[in-house]
Design an enzyme around this catalytic site. Structure first.
Site, PDB file in Angstrom:
ATOM      1  N   ASP A  49       2.254 -13.155   1.311  1.00 22.52           N
ATOM      2  CA  ASP A  49       2.789 -12.570   2.550  1.00 22.52           C
ATOM      3  C   ASP A  49       3.192 -13.616   3.589  1.00 22.52           C
ATOM      4  O   ASP A  49       2.783 -13.534   4.751  1.00 22.52           O
ATOM      5  CB  ASP A  49       1.750 -11.626   3.175  1.00 22.52           C
ATOM      6  CG  ASP A  49       1.158 -10.639   2.187  1.00 22.52           C
ATOM      7  OD1 ASP A  49       1.904 -10.186   1.298  1.00 22.52           O
ATOM      8  OD2 ASP A  49      -0.044 -10.326   2.298  1.00 22.52           O
ATOM      9  N   GLU A 226       6.734  -1.346   2.954  1.00 23.40           N
ATOM     10  CA  GLU A 226       5.900  -2.152   3.841  1.00 23.40           C
ATOM     11  C   GLU A 226       6.544  -3.525   4.025  1.00 23.40           C
ATOM     12  O   GLU A 226       7.628  -3.808   3.496  1.00 23.40           O
ATOM     13  CB  GLU A 226       4.499  -2.308   3.245  1.00 23.40           C
ATOM     14  CG  GLU A 226       4.466  -3.032   1.901  1.00 23.40           C
ATOM     15  CD  GLU A 226       3.078  -3.093   1.286  1.00 23.40           C
ATOM     16  OE1 GLU A 226       2.193  -2.306   1.693  1.00 23.40           O
ATOM     17  OE2 GLU A 226       2.875  -3.939   0.390  1.00 23.40           O
TER      18      GLU A 226
END
Length: 354
Positions: A49, A226
């Site tokens: 991420d 997301e």
């Protein structure tokens, strides 16, 4: 010519010389180097991420999800690079001792690093502890004078929710001075809401910017959406986002890719790209996603993201990858739609000569 006018003329001449020297200096300061070649992954250790920005010290900084380093819990590692290719770890946003009391220990992921009014902000996803009225998941923020810290946490969540729908924060600063926060997951929409100027709270009404499972994306990648990242190019706001599940539980069974949508407003509605996903798995890398987008010093767009490295399958976790973004007919294209690159890329990022 009077003496007074001679002095004025001399002063103007000296100003012209100073301006000329300044322009020469600025030109030399902005001289660009050659493209930096690279081969994926650009960071082989676990770095899920990633978020990235270029700081005022001239270096690129990335912050990633928590990991273990030699068996030691490492919350929100900070990485530094001069060229987006060669990275080294430079500490953490929090130490084990400075984990905020309102959070649950060892739940820090999906950070976003941004700069505003001389300060660096790291927004992050976490699990709220039992002392918070709205138990579940939430988004926190910590602030520092330098991207390497030290960071001071707000002391309470910016947003709190009851589940994984309140995670994966991203902050976008628009040209008109307004600021926006995006977040979402767990089969719920990606939400957009205006952010207060101090970055410590949201204001106004939230909007559902992207919905899960409504666009018939190939292979069902949008069943969960997301990891939003918003940029503006020309007249459009482009939201890069990921789906559908990754990665701690599913591991190498993960089903994850990057998609994109665009809008004429930062709050939407967003038009979904018909050829989604724009970055999918191939035989070298699995579950590419949760990306950041950044321009090099030549103005070229690059996507930084994580993936499981199937070439070096013995390396645990998700490596950090880099690829070039091209634009065709108003939409981003990555490696011709063939997934992450694995061969030597000679046309890598271009940065100013130091």
């Amino acid at each position: 010519m009077t003496k007074r006018w001679k002095w004025i003329g001399l002063l103007l001449f000296m100003c012209a010389i100073a301006i000329g020297m300044s322009l020469v200096w600025q030109h030399s300061e902005k001289e660009l180097g050659d493209p930096v070649p690279f081969t994926n992954p650009v960071y082989q250790s676990d770095a899920p991420d990633p978020t990235v920005l270029k700081a005022d010290d001239g270096y690129y900084y990335a912050v990633t999800t928590q990991t273990d380093r030699d068996g030691t819990f490492t919350p929100l590692p900070i990485l530094q690079s001069k060229d987006l290719v060669n990275w080294e770890e430079r500490g953490t946003v929090f130490t084990v001792e400075s984990v905020p009391e309102w959070t649950t220990y060892n739940y820090f992921w999906a950070p976003h690093l941004t700069y505003h009014d001389g300060k660096y902000y790291v927004y992050y996803s976490t699990m709220l502890n039992d002392n918070i009225e709205s138990t579940g998941m939430g988004i926190g923020v910590a602030v520092a004078d330098h991207p390497e810290g030290p960071y001071v946490d707000k002391g309470e969540p910016v947003l709190a929710g009851i589940s994984f729908d309140t995670i994966d924060p991203f902050v976008f600063d628009d040209e008109d001075g307004k600021r926006y926060m995006y977040w979402g997951s767990n089969g719920m929409p990606i939400y957009a809401q205006e952010l207060a100027s101090d970055g410590m709270s949201v204001i106004g009404k939230k909007t559902e910017a992207i919905w899960a499972g409504q666009y018939d994306v190939r292979d069902g990648y949008d069943k969960l959406v997301e990891g939003p990242w918003v940029i503006k190019r020309e007249n459009y706001y482009y939201m890069f986002y990921s789906g559908d599940y990754c990665c701690q539980v599913s591991g190498h069974n993960a089903h994850y890719a990057v998609m994109v949508a665009r809008s004429e407003s930062p709050m939407g509605p967003y038009e979904i790209y018909a050829n989604n996903p724009i970055l999918d798995m191939n035989d070298k890398f699995l579950a590419p996603g949760h990306n950041a987008v950044i321009q090099d010093d030549a103005g070229q767009d690059w996507i930084l993201y994580h993936a499981y490295d199937l070439i070096h399958a013995d390396v645990p976790g998700r490596a950090m990858l880099l690829d070039r973004i091209d634009w065709e007919n108003g939409w981003p294209v990555i490696n011709g739609g063939k997934g992450p690159t694995s061969e030597l890329q000679t046309d890598g990022p271009v940065v100013q000569k130091r």
